[in-house]
Scaffold this motif. Structure first.
Motif, PDB file in Angstrom:
ATOM      1  N   PRO A 129       0.806  -1.229   0.000  1.00  0.00           N
ATOM      2  CA  PRO A 129       0.000   0.000   0.000  1.00  0.00           C
ATOM      3  C   PRO A 129       0.834   1.272   0.000  1.00  0.00           C
ATOM      4  CG  PRO A 129      -0.871  -1.557   1.572  1.00  0.00           C
ATOM      5  CD  PRO A 129       0.424  -2.129   1.082  1.00  0.00           C
ATOM      6  N   ILE A 137      -5.274   5.328  -4.161  1.00  0.00           N
ATOM      7  CA  ILE A 137      -5.738   4.607  -2.985  1.00  0.00           C
ATOM      8  C   ILE A 137      -6.918   5.328  -2.323  1.00  0.00           C
ATOM      9  CG2 ILE A 137      -4.312   5.540  -1.135  1.00  0.00           C
ATOM     10  CD1 ILE A 137      -3.635   2.284  -1.003  1.00  0.00           C
ATOM     11  N   THR A 220      -1.709   3.012   4.685  1.00  0.00           N
ATOM     12  CA  THR A 220      -0.677   3.283   3.684  1.00  0.00           C
ATOM     13  C   THR A 220       0.712   3.530   4.275  1.00  0.00           C
ATOM     14  OG1 THR A 220      -1.431   5.568   3.660  1.00  0.00           O
ATOM     15  CG2 THR A 220      -2.160   4.178   1.860  1.00  0.00           C
TER      16      THR A 220
ATOM     17  N   TYR B  28      -4.493  -6.336   4.403  1.00  0.00           N
ATOM     18  CA  TYR B  28      -3.710  -5.438   3.542  1.00  0.00           C
ATOM     19  C   TYR B  28      -3.922  -5.719   2.057  1.00  0.00           C
ATOM     20  CZ  TYR B  28      -1.151  -3.057   7.227  1.00  0.00           C
ATOM     21  OH  TYR B  28      -0.830  -2.255   8.291  1.00  0.00           O
TER      22      TYR B  28
END
Lengths: 367, 282
Positions: A129, A137, A220, B28
């Motif tokens: 991420p 995102i 993230t 994730y």
């Protein structure tokens, strides 16, 4: 002068010229797009420049602290927006920094073991991420957190009726109080305030929309910080661990009393980077919410952009940017002071030995 | 008795560890799987089954629309142009400056170094307005030059190169110098080829940085012909392409813009994951 010495002399002379020549492109670009712009913006924050022509044109006047006053005690919308943006960002910092640091540390400890099978896969999963663009995102987040989206679907499995994330201006603490029937704050909190925002609203907690952005930030950034912790963990020597094991310390004691103190320099780096990053939220607000709902995701960074580029209040926008700069510096200094003092004294008390070990060049990884 | 109890406890601990890791990895990864699946869904399917990983029916409509009925290809091209030039600039300028700071002795070197450290401390958002002011004054607002040149150097890259050059033995350069090579020649044909690992790091960082850059593009241009992917997708997100939520379209755009950095990531994965470890160990 011998031949060699003469040659060396000319070489050194040539070095000075090439030294400046080699650094010239970087210096020129940084001066042009960093140093000079900052000085120009500083001037704009003290002027009444309206966005047309040069800020140094004859019609632009020095207005002293007027722009700074408008946003800090003007009593109008500008002050209220600024107060609200600070409130929002403060909650963001208070929640994101500790959560992302803890999760990064936990992830790093979990994937640190050499014996762990598939640790490459897990590291990749947690780090990925961090590679993707903030815009991409955020778009994904808007989909996951929409009213009938994936997150609320999952919540419904455990009987929770999820909120209308990006459209819900209510603060989560107010929502929790509301669940116990307390919907109105005490008069002392409601009728008084700071920067145009009542104390009751300062204490509302992040709105649901802001909470979604908080989760996004944790999602993230935890991977990046995991890598920093991982590098530090792999640099620790096993001797102290073994000694503690012989002394009968259990895993938790070994972690809190030996590993954690040794990680202090990295912890410091992670918290500093986290603080600096958190006070600059811009992309996500721009893409997801435009500051809404009801201004609950306004941040100083976004407000500075909005004031200048949308409302053409360039002086106010620049003033907000410089106040933000000062806030970041102050927070970094406070954090530096708090973390250094407490960690040193605590470690001395618990274990006088690792002080030397903690001085290992773990800070190198910042590069 | 003792050793056996120890092993069962150990096995329990091990399986708990793996269970925790798998759950975390799912958290994730799952959002990205949803993203890929939604790209191939129809609008009603995406709205009704946001969690499903199987598009039903399978549809290429979103991707088709993106490439035939929007400026997406133009945004992609602009991002590619910017990224290529920014990366070339950074490799060249960062390594030149890094070499000078590591190896060349000249008055002012320490001041330059201190200046770079100070520059790194300035938060990016404070620079939004300043950048616009200077681009405007230089008349390069709304041009490729304005998009590219301000990103062409970064203090962090200079530090990485400086650190690498300091780790190369001086003897290598002495030999070339005695053969009569000038400073630039020395840099270009002797030192730079040796710096390949550090250069790869700079390439990765600047590729990722300029491809994902957003705020600079917001303040540096408004001409639609100069829109980059990040800016274009941001306008898509606010619903500029017709009515409805159009999640498949938006997610397709976001997914496709992630592909280049993802490819880069998986090619150089070893280096990226070990980058910070290597900095200390080697």
């Amino acid at each position: 002068m011998t031949d060699v010495a003469r040659r060396r002399g000319t070489i050194r002379q040539g070095e000075a010229a090439s030294g400046w020549l080699f650094t010239a492109p970087v210096l020129a670009l940084l001066a042009l797009f960093l140093v000079i712009p900052i000085l120009m913006a500083l001037w704009v924050s003290f002027s009444d420049w309206g966005g047309r022509g040069s800020p140094f044109a004859a019609g632009v006047h020095f207005v002293g602290l007027k722009n700074y006053e408008t946003i800090t005690r003007g009593g109008g919308l500008a002050e209220q927006n600024f107060g609200q943006s600070l409130r929002n960002n403060l909650w963001y910092v208070i929640l994101v920094v500790p959560i992302q640091t803890t999760i990064a540390l936990v992830l790093a400890s979990l994937v640190n073991s050499q014996r762990l099978k598939g640790r490459g896969f897990f590291r990749t999963a947690f780090y990925f991420p961090s590679v993707t663009s903030s815009v991409a995102i955020t778009v994904l987040w808007l989909f996951l957190f929409n009213t009938t989206g994936a997150v609320n679907k999952v919540l419904s499995w455990v009987g929770i009726h999820g909120p209308n994330w990006f459209n819900e201006p209510q603060g989560v603490l107010h929502a929790i109080l509301g669940a116990f029937g307390a919907t109105n704050g005490p008069g002392a909190l409601v009728n008084h305030g700071f920067l145009g925002v009542s104390w009751w609203d300062w204490l509302a907690g992040p709105s649901w929309a802001m909470s979604a952005l908080i989760l996004l930030a944790v999602f993230t950034t935890s991977g990046t910080f995991m890598l920093l912790f991982l590098a530090a963990l792999q640099n620790l020597s096993g001797d102290l661990q073994e000694a503690a094991m012989v002394d009968g310390a259990n895993a938790w004691e070994r972690f809190t009393r030996i590993t954690l103190p040794q990680l202090r320099p990295t912890l410091f780096t992670v918290v500093t980077l986290g603080l600096i990053g958190c006070w600059q939220v811009f992309d996500q607000v721009y893409v997801a919410t435009d500051g809404g709902p009801d201004g609950t995701t306004l941040t100083p960074a976004f407000l500075s952009y909005q004031a200048s580029f949308i409302n053409q209040d360039w002086g106010q926008g620049a003033a907000i940017a410089f106040i933000l700069f000062v806030i970041i510096v102050v927070f970094t200094l406070i954090q530096r002071w708090v973390l250094r003092e407490r960690a040193v004294s605590k470690r001395r008390r618990l274990n006088p030995v690792p002080a030397k070990v903690a001085g290992l060049p773990v800070g190198e990884v910042e590069r | 008795m003792r050793p056996r109890r120890w092993t069962t406890g150990r096995m329990a601990a091990q399986s708990t560890l793996y269970a925790v890791l798998v759950v975390l990895a799912l958290v994730y990864i799952f959002p990205f799987l949803i993203q890929i699946a939604t790209t191939f869904k129809t609008d009603p399917d995406a709205a009704a089954n946001p969690l499903s990983l199987v598009p039903n029916p399978f549809s290429l409509a979103a991707i088709n629309k993106l490439f035939t009925n929007s400026d997406f290809p133009l945004w992609f091209l602009n991002s590619a142009i910017v990224t290529v030039f920014v990366t070339i600039g950074r490799v060249l300028f960062d390594s030149l400056a890094g070499y000078a700071l590591a190896r060349l002795h000249f008055r002012g070197r320490n001041i330059i170094f201190a200046g770079l450290v100070a520059v790194m401390a300035v938060p990016n958002v404070v620079l939004l307005i300043p950048k616009f002011l200077v681009l405007n004054q230089l008349s390069i607002y709304d041009s490729y030059v304005g998009l590219i040149v301000p990103l062409m150097t970064d203090a962090a890259g200079v530090f990485i190169m400086k650190g690498f050059f300091e780790s190369i033995p001086v003897a290598v350069e002495e030999a070339a110098r005695i053969d009569g090579a000038g400073t630039f020649r020395l840099f270009w044909s002797v030192v730079l080829p040796m710096a390949q690992p550090a250069l790869v790091t700079i390439v990765i960082l600047s590729f990722q940085g300029s491809w994902n850059e957003f705020s600079h593009f917001v303040v540096a241009a408004q001409n639609p012909a100069l829109t980059t992917l990040t800016k274009g997708v941001a306008t898509l997100a606010s619903g500029s392409l017709g009515s409805g939520t159009q999640y498949p379209l938006k997610l397709a755009a976001a997914m496709i813009m992630t592909i280049p950095v993802a490819v880069m990531f998986f090619i150089f994965q070893k280096r990226i994951m070990n980058q910070s470890e290597g900095a200390v160990k080697e």
